[in-house]
Design a protein around this motif. Structure first.
Motif, PDB file in Angstrom:
ATOM      1  N   LEU A  21       0.804  -1.194   0.088  1.00 59.44           N
ATOM      2  CA  LEU A  21      -0.116   0.135   0.020  1.00 59.44           C
ATOM      3  C   LEU A  21       0.945   1.317   0.010  1.00 59.44           C
ATOM      4  O   LEU A  21       0.737   2.334  -0.882  1.00 59.44           O
ATOM      5  CB  LEU A  21      -0.935   0.173   1.149  1.00 59.44           C
ATOM      6  N   ARG A  22       1.899   1.491   0.914  1.00 57.72           N
ATOM      7  CA  ARG A  22       2.748   2.368   0.949  1.00 57.72           C
ATOM      8  C   ARG A  22       3.283   2.649  -0.281  1.00 57.72           C
ATOM      9  O   ARG A  22       3.657   3.892  -0.925  1.00 57.72           O
ATOM     10  CB  ARG A  22       3.843   2.312   2.051  1.00 57.72           C
ATOM     11  N   GLU A  23       3.781   1.522  -1.027  1.00 51.34           N
ATOM     12  CA  GLU A  23       4.497   1.627  -2.412  1.00 51.34           C
ATOM     13  C   GLU A  23       3.516   2.175  -3.394  1.00 51.34           C
ATOM     14  O   GLU A  23       3.911   3.049  -4.258  1.00 51.34           O
ATOM     15  CB  GLU A  23       5.067   0.250  -2.749  1.00 51.34           C
ATOM     16  N   MET A  24       2.412   1.664  -3.482  1.00 53.25           N
ATOM     17  CA  MET A  24       1.358   2.328  -4.409  1.00 53.25           C
ATOM     18  C   MET A  24       1.177   3.800  -3.965  1.00 53.25           C
ATOM     19  O   MET A  24       0.858   4.539  -5.096  1.00 53.25           O
ATOM     20  CB  MET A  24       0.014   1.411  -4.386  1.00 53.25           C
ATOM     21  N   GLU A  25       1.267   4.146  -2.652  1.00 56.93           N
ATOM     22  CA  GLU A  25       0.864   5.503  -2.292  1.00 56.93           C
ATOM     23  C   GLU A  25       2.017   6.376  -2.876  1.00 56.93           C
ATOM     24  O   GLU A  25       1.672   7.432  -3.543  1.00 56.93           O
ATOM     25  CB  GLU A  25       0.687   5.872  -1.075  1.00 56.93           C
ATOM     26  N   ASN A  27       4.182   5.713  -5.352  1.00 57.30           N
ATOM     27  CA  ASN A  27       4.104   5.773  -6.603  1.00 57.30           C
ATOM     28  C   ASN A  27       3.179   6.644  -7.659  1.00 57.30           C
ATOM     29  O   ASN A  27       2.990   6.570  -8.846  1.00 57.30           O
ATOM     30  CB  ASN A  27       4.219   4.433  -7.393  1.00 57.30           C
ATOM     31  N   GLY A  28       2.108   7.050  -6.652  1.00 58.33           N
ATOM     32  CA  GLY A  28       1.034   7.862  -7.233  1.00 58.33           C
ATOM     33  C   GLY A  28      -0.150   6.835  -7.837  1.00 58.33           C
ATOM     34  O   GLY A  28      -1.105   7.246  -8.420  1.00 58.33           O
ATOM     35  N   VAL A  29      -0.165   5.537  -7.638  1.00 56.96           N
ATOM     36  CA  VAL A  29      -1.082   4.597  -8.166  1.00 56.96           C
ATOM     37  C   VAL A  29      -2.203   4.939  -7.180  1.00 56.96           C
ATOM     38  O   VAL A  29      -3.455   5.023  -7.807  1.00 56.96           O
ATOM     39  CB  VAL A  29      -0.692   2.969  -7.985  1.00 56.96           C
TER      40      VAL A  29
END
Length: 131
Positions: A21-25, A27-29
């Motif tokens: 979740l933090r990675e997607m946040e 990266n702007g996903v």
């Protein structure tokens, strides 16, 4: 949905789920999270869709900048062809919308024509991407 429920649904433990979740946040996903407010319960029970045609393209940026700063316009899309824009406007009631129309909308940069239609009922809201 909670992170725990999401982790269960996708077959992960909580820590890797949080990490993804933090990675997607970052990266702007995932662009953000929001709260849904019932407009009628905060005194905004009237909704209109407003189609806007501009006189020419010289006022395009000025129109977009001004619309972006108007709180009663909760969505604004630039369209191909005519009309040029679709605005979603919230108001207390019809008289409040009429005042907003007369005092704000007609004075926006470059406006040639405004066409309003009143939203009678929401059949589907809060749609999600088909992922």
């Amino acid at each position: 949905m909670t992170a725990t429920a999401l982790a269960h649904d996708v077959g992960l433990t909580l820590a890797p789920c949080h990490r993804r979740l933090r990675e997607m946040e970052s990266n702007g996903v995932i662009r953000g999270y929001r709260v849904e407010v019932d407009p009628a319960k905060v005194g905004l029970g009237f909704e209109a869709l407003v189609f806007v045609t501009l006189k020419d393209r010289s006022n395009l940026k000025g129109f977009e900048q001004e619309v972006a700063g108007i709180g009663q316009v909760i969505d604004a899309q630039r369209l191909f062809g005519e009309p040029d824009f679709l605005l979603r406007v919230m108001a207390e009631d019809l008289p409040a919308y009429q005042r907003f129309y007369d005092d704000v909308l007609v004075g926006l940069p470059g406006v040639e024509k405004l066409t309003s239609t009143i939203v009678m009922k929401h059949v589907k809201t809060g749609g999600r991407l088909p992922l």
